[in-house]
Design a protein around this motif. Structure first.
Motif, PDB file in Angstrom:
ATOM      1  N   HIS A  48      18.759   6.753 -40.879  1.00 56.15           N
ATOM      2  CA  HIS A  48      17.813   5.685 -41.178  1.00 56.15           C
ATOM      3  C   HIS A  48      18.458   4.315 -40.972  1.00 56.15           C
ATOM      4  O   HIS A  48      17.943   3.296 -41.460  1.00 56.15           O
ATOM      5  N   ASN A  49      19.567   4.317 -40.260  1.00 55.16           N
ATOM      6  CA  ASN A  49      20.319   3.088 -40.054  1.00 55.16           C
ATOM      7  C   ASN A  49      19.617   2.204 -39.020  1.00 55.16           C
ATOM      8  O   ASN A  49      19.114   2.682 -38.006  1.00 55.16           O
ATOM      9  N   VAL A  50      19.579   0.907 -39.280  1.00 54.93           N
ATOM     10  CA  VAL A  50      18.935  -0.013 -38.330  1.00 54.93           C
ATOM     11  C   VAL A  50      19.967  -0.797 -37.534  1.00 54.93           C
ATOM     12  O   VAL A  50      19.604  -1.618 -36.693  1.00 54.93           O
ATOM     13  N   THR A  51      21.244  -0.566 -37.791  1.00 54.34           N
ATOM     14  CA  THR A  51      22.301  -1.255 -37.043  1.00 54.34           C
ATOM     15  C   THR A  51      22.906  -0.294 -36.036  1.00 54.34           C
ATOM     16  O   THR A  51      22.633   0.911 -36.040  1.00 54.34           O
ATOM     17  N   ASP A  52      23.748  -0.849 -35.168  1.00 58.73           N
ATOM     18  CA  ASP A  52      24.386  -0.012 -34.153  1.00 58.73           C
ATOM     19  C   ASP A  52      25.814   0.367 -34.549  1.00 58.73           C
ATOM     20  O   ASP A  52      26.616   0.765 -33.708  1.00 58.73           O
ATOM     21  N   LYS A  53      26.129   0.251 -35.821  1.00 58.47           N
ATOM     22  CA  LYS A  53      27.455   0.620 -36.331  1.00 58.47           C
ATOM     23  C   LYS A  53      27.301   1.729 -37.371  1.00 58.47           C
ATOM     24  O   LYS A  53      26.308   1.786 -38.101  1.00 58.47           O
ATOM     25  N   CYS A  54      28.280   2.577 -37.415  1.00 54.30           N
ATOM     26  CA  CYS A  54      28.300   3.619 -38.442  1.00 54.30           C
ATOM     27  C   CYS A  54      29.671   3.660 -39.102  1.00 54.30           C
ATOM     28  O   CYS A  54      30.693   3.330 -38.479  1.00 54.30           O
ATOM     29  N   LYS A  55      29.678   4.047 -40.363  1.00 54.04           N
ATOM     30  CA  LYS A  55      30.923   4.078 -41.121  1.00 54.04           C
ATOM     31  C   LYS A  55      31.722   5.344 -40.816  1.00 54.04           C
ATOM     32  O   LYS A  55      31.152   6.424 -40.631  1.00 54.04           O
ATOM     33  N   VAL A  56      33.045   5.156 -40.808  1.00 62.84           N
ATOM     34  CA  VAL A  56      33.972   6.264 -40.591  1.00 62.84           C
ATOM     35  C   VAL A  56      34.645   6.575 -41.923  1.00 62.84           C
ATOM     36  O   VAL A  56      35.096   5.669 -42.622  1.00 62.84           O
ATOM     37  N   ARG A  57      34.680   7.867 -42.276  1.00 63.23           N
ATOM     38  CA  ARG A  57      35.274   8.253 -43.552  1.00 63.23           C
ATOM     39  C   ARG A  57      36.354   9.310 -43.345  1.00 63.23           C
ATOM     40  O   ARG A  57      36.261  10.141 -42.432  1.00 63.23           O
ATOM     41  N   LEU A  58      37.354   9.254 -44.228  1.00 63.08           N
ATOM     42  CA  LEU A  58      38.411  10.269 -44.222  1.00 63.08           C
ATOM     43  C   LEU A  58      37.976  11.400 -45.136  1.00 63.08           C
ATOM     44  O   LEU A  58      37.769  11.207 -46.331  1.00 63.08           O
ATOM     45  N   GLN A  59      37.842  12.592 -44.577  1.00 68.91           N
ATOM     46  CA  GLN A  59      37.399  13.736 -45.376  1.00 68.91           C
ATOM     47  C   GLN A  59      38.567  14.529 -45.955  1.00 68.91           C
ATOM     48  O   GLN A  59      38.499  15.013 -47.075  1.00 68.91           O
TER      49      GLN A  59
END
Length: 315
Positions: free
Chosen positions: A274-285
């Motif tokens: 549902h993101n409206v930006t062209d960036k996504c967050k990166v997470r350490l799992q």
């Protein structure tokens, strides 16, 4: 001048002597430590209480008498016969009256026993086979800045414990008494470190040597591929870039064993659908256990969501 000094010293010593006589003629109370030995234990049994214990005995008498006990070691260890007191199932109690009677035999008639601690001496034994358990270090142990604890070694690394079977079944390890070792940069040796006692359980041995080995920390940077998760089967999620740099700190002896496959860096489709930006967050799992202070240098990346092509098969 020398004659006056000698006269002064003579009278000083004489007055000190009379002061000492007067002081020692007064009545005092003094606590003495009296060893107790349990004798005659059958060979098929093991005492789970101490074979040698110590009584804290408070005596009252004139200073001369108390000084004689302290200087000449006049009071000998008390001998307690196992067979006399361990009546029921290898268990027994030596009452205060018996301890006082044995002790009185070694004292002058003018000496009074004020108190005996502990008030009762417990005797406990077992014929059960021992259980071997590992050692754990207890207390505060921290290395200096830019160092970490690489290894803690015990010698021996395990001990035998004796006691009631039901009690032994609940014991998984034995801890040392609390130690405090802080801000160290070189190997630390703790010799004859006492183990924490457990009521009704005999520890053999009851001391261990502890070796604490630190190592210097080093900072590393590694390229880790981004893994996308929770993507619907009809979609493809691509990230740009496809890898990110991960910065971390690790001990100098372990950094060669760590590779990109030991880290998992993710982008979750559920976070961006549902993101409206062209960036996504990166997470350490996940990360390897020896690694600390992990930081992903790029917190956000570009992404593209594509629909999978549908292929039609004609028969």
């Amino acid at each position: 001048m020398n004659k006056e000094v000698l006269i002064f010293v003579f009278f000083l010593l004489l007055s000190s002597f009379f002061w000492l006589l007067t002081t020692l003629n007064e009545t005092y109370e003094k606590e003495l430590h009296v060893p107790v030995h349990i004798t005659g234990v059958p060979q098929n049994l093991v005492l789970t209480t101490n074979e040698t214990d110590t009584l804290r005995v408070t005596l009252r008498d004139r200073g001369f008498a108390l000084a004689s006990y302290w200087i000449s070691n006049k009071i000998q260890p008390l001998q307690i016969a196992y067979q006399t007191y361990a009546k029921y199932n290898g268990q027994g109690t030596v009452p205060t009256s018996d301890l006082q009677r044995k002790l009185t035999q070694q004292l002058a008639h003018s000496t009074k026993i004020v108190s005996i601690k502990p008030e009762k001496l417990m005797i406990s034994s077992t014929s059960e086979r021992p259980k071997r358990v590992p050692i754990e270090l207890s207390g505060i142990v921290t290395a200096a800045n830019s160092y970490r604890i690489a290894h803690i070694r015990f010698k021996p690394d395990s001990i035998e414990i004796y006691g009631d079977k039901s009690k032994l079944n609940t014991i998984k390890s034995v801890r040392t008494k609390a130690v405090k070792v802080v801000d160290f940069e070189e190997k630390v040796m703790l010799k004859a470190c006492k183990l924490a006692s457990i009521h009704g359980v005999k520890l053999v041995p009851d001391t261990v040597n502890v070796e604490i080995i630190p190592e210097i920390l080093t900072e590393q940077v590694i390229d880790v591929p981004i893994t996308v998760i929770n993507v619907p089967s009809d979609k493809i999620l691509r990230t740009f870039p496809s890898r990110v740099k991960v910065r971390y700190v690790i001990g100098s002896s372990s950094f060669r064993a760590i590779g990109a496959e030991h880290f998992k860096v993710i982008v979750d489709y559920n976070d961006i659908k549902h993101n409206v930006t062209d960036k996504c967050k990166v997470r350490l799992q996940s990360k390897p256990a020896p690694v600390v202070k992990v930081q992903i240098e790029t917190q956000e990346v570009d992404y593209l969501i594509e629909k999978k092509a549908v292929s039609n098969h004609v028969r």
